[in-house]
Design a protein around this motif. Structure first.
Motif, short mmCIF file in Angstrom:
data_model
loop_
_atom_site.label_atom_id
_atom_site.label_comp_id
_atom_site.label_asym_id
_atom_site.label_seq_id
_atom_site.Cartn_x
_atom_site.Cartn_y
_atom_site.Cartn_z
N ILE A 98 27.18 10.21 6.11
CA ILE A 98 28.60 10.56 6.07
C ILE A 98 28.96 11.21 4.73
O ILE A 98 29.63 12.25 4.70
CB ILE A 98 29.48 9.33 6.38
CG1 ILE A 98 29.26 8.92 7.86
CG2 ILE A 98 30.95 9.61 6.12
CD1 ILE A 98 29.90 7.63 8.27
N GLU A 99 28.46 10.61 3.65
CA GLU A 99 28.74 11.17 2.31
C GLU A 99 28.24 12.61 2.18
O GLU A 99 28.83 13.42 1.46
CB GLU A 99 28.08 10.32 1.22
CG GLU A 99 28.90 9.09 0.85
CD GLU A 99 28.05 8.05 0.14
OE1 GLU A 99 27.00 8.41 -0.46
OE2 GLU A 99 28.43 6.86 0.20
N THR A 122 27.82 5.29 19.00
CA THR A 122 29.26 5.57 19.12
C THR A 122 29.93 5.47 17.76
O THR A 122 30.78 6.29 17.41
CB THR A 122 29.91 4.54 20.08
OG1 THR A 122 29.03 4.36 21.19
CG2 THR A 122 31.25 5.01 20.58
N ASP A 123 29.51 4.48 17.00
CA ASP A 123 30.05 4.25 15.67
C ASP A 123 29.73 5.43 14.73
O ASP A 123 30.60 5.92 14.00
CB ASP A 123 29.38 2.96 15.15
CG ASP A 123 30.10 2.39 13.97
OD1 ASP A 123 31.34 2.32 14.03
OD2 ASP A 123 29.42 2.02 12.98
N ALA A 124 28.48 5.90 14.77
CA ALA A 124 28.08 7.02 13.91
C ALA A 124 28.88 8.27 14.27
O ALA A 124 29.34 9.01 13.38
CB ALA A 124 26.58 7.28 14.06
N VAL A 125 29.06 8.50 15.56
CA VAL A 125 29.81 9.67 16.02
C VAL A 125 31.26 9.57 15.55
O VAL A 125 31.83 10.51 14.98
CB VAL A 125 29.73 9.80 17.57
CG1 VAL A 125 30.68 10.87 18.09
CG2 VAL A 125 28.29 10.10 18.00
N GLU A 126 31.85 8.41 15.77
CA GLU A 126 33.25 8.19 15.44
C GLU A 126 33.50 8.32 13.93
O GLU A 126 34.38 9.05 13.49
CB GLU A 126 33.64 6.79 15.96
CG GLU A 126 35.06 6.35 15.67
CD GLU A 126 36.14 7.29 16.21
OE1 GLU A 126 35.88 7.94 17.25
OE2 GLU A 126 37.22 7.37 15.57
N LYS A 127 32.66 7.65 13.14
CA LYS A 127 32.88 7.63 11.69
C LYS A 127 32.63 8.98 11.02
O LYS A 127 33.09 9.21 9.92
CB LYS A 127 31.98 6.58 11.03
CG LYS A 127 32.49 5.17 11.26
CD LYS A 127 31.69 4.19 10.42
CE LYS A 127 32.25 2.79 10.55
NZ LYS A 127 31.19 1.78 10.47
N SER A 128 31.86 9.85 11.67
CA SER A 128 31.52 11.12 11.02
C SER A 128 32.24 12.30 11.66
O SER A 128 31.98 13.44 11.31
CB SER A 128 30.00 11.33 11.09
OG SER A 128 29.59 11.52 12.43
N LYS A 129 33.16 12.01 12.56
CA LYS A 129 33.72 13.11 13.38
C LYS A 129 34.51 14.15 12.59
O LYS A 129 34.64 15.29 13.03
CB LYS A 129 34.55 12.54 14.54
CG LYS A 129 35.82 11.85 14.14
CD LYS A 129 36.65 11.50 15.35
CE LYS A 129 38.00 10.99 14.91
NZ LYS A 129 38.34 9.69 15.44
N ASN A 130 35.02 13.79 11.42
CA ASN A 130 35.79 14.77 10.65
C ASN A 130 34.94 15.57 9.66
O ASN A 130 35.45 16.42 8.95
CB ASN A 130 36.94 14.09 9.91
CG ASN A 130 37.95 13.51 10.89
OD1 ASN A 130 38.23 14.11 11.94
ND2 ASN A 130 38.46 12.32 10.60
#
Ligand code: IPE
Ligand code: IPE
Ligand code: MG
Length: 240
Positions: A98-99, A122-130
């Protein structure tokens, strides 16, 4: 060697979408007398280095083939080992990913996977979506034929009643890869010359590069080498 390739790359002609069939983990381990899972573990480590190089090169999308719909035919022990690895990979690396500005996407069917794997993806997709520096399209429980059938069935269920037939544009909007550009360069490691059901629709005009290196040994130099090879192909798209 690497400096040599770095100098020869044309930075105005970088493929937008690179897809990689990460093959050869098992053979890498076998050659060292290690269990296959050790090859997968080393293969997972290659992913981070590969993404760093892709960012450096300015590639927009990297699709990685991590588990195919056909890989279910492997021994249960290996499959379970893969899920464990995947979990610890995302647990350890998600923050760094993400960083670095990586947007994680998933292609494939989640529902057959263990719930903890579903959750972690799902978590990885959600947390990195922006994030927008580069897209990592993680293809897990992915098969090209499955994707096509899935897209058609989704369309049949969801289509507005006035939409009577599919066009390529409508069809693409139902693929897992919706919104992503077509694959420009497909790389397969380990010296096998086949597609193994990867991104069948999206590779229609991709340049194919097959490399001998086993995935755990794939490094920066190999990616540069593949890009160099790509830049020396003449892409005609059926024209002259
Ligand atoms: C690719 O490596 C990774 C997966 C399919 C999960 P393999 O496991 O296919 O390695 P080889 O082809 O047996 O060497
Ligand atoms: C393709 O490799 C699938 C992945 C890399 C995830 P395989 O090793 O499963 O492909 P085949 O069986 O050699 O065609
Ligand atoms: Mg293989």
């Amino acid at each position: 060697m690497l400096i040599h390739y770095k100098r020869k790359i044309d930075y105005s002609n970088i493929p937008r979408h690179v897809a990689i069939i990460m093959d050869g983990n098992g053979r890498w381990a076998k050659r060292r007398g290690l269990p296959r899972i050790e090859g997968h573990r080393r293969g997972a480590e290659t992913i981070e280095r590969c993404m760093d190089t892709a960012i450096e090169l300015g590639i927009n999308v990297v699709s990685l083939y991590a588990f195919s719909t056909e890989n279910w035919s492997r021994p249960k022990e290996e499959i379970n080992g893969l899920w464990n690895l995947l979990e610890s990979f995302f647990e350890k690396k998600l923050n760094t990913i993400i960083e670095k500005g990586v947007q994680v996407r998933h292609s494939g069917s989640l529902k057959e996977l263990p719930v903890n794997v579903q959750r972690i993806i799902t978590d990885a997709v959600e947390k990195s979506k922006n994030n927008s520096r580069i897209i990592l399209n993680f293809c897990l429980n992915y098969g090209g034929r499955h994707e096509i059938i899935h897209a058609v069935n989704e369309w049949l269920q969801k289509k507005p009643s006035q939409e009577l037939s599919l066009t390529p544009e409508i069809f693409e909007s139902y693929l897992y890869t919706r919104g992503l550009p077509d694959v420009d360069l497909l790389i397969r490691t380990s010296g096998e010359y086949r597609i193994s059901n990867f991104l069948l629709w999206q590779i229609a005009y991709a340049e194919l590069v097959f490399m001998k290196v086993l995935w755990p040994d794939f490094n920066e130099k190999h990616l540069y080498q593949a890009i160099y090879e790509y830049q020396h192909r003449e892409r005609r798209f059926g024209g002259l």
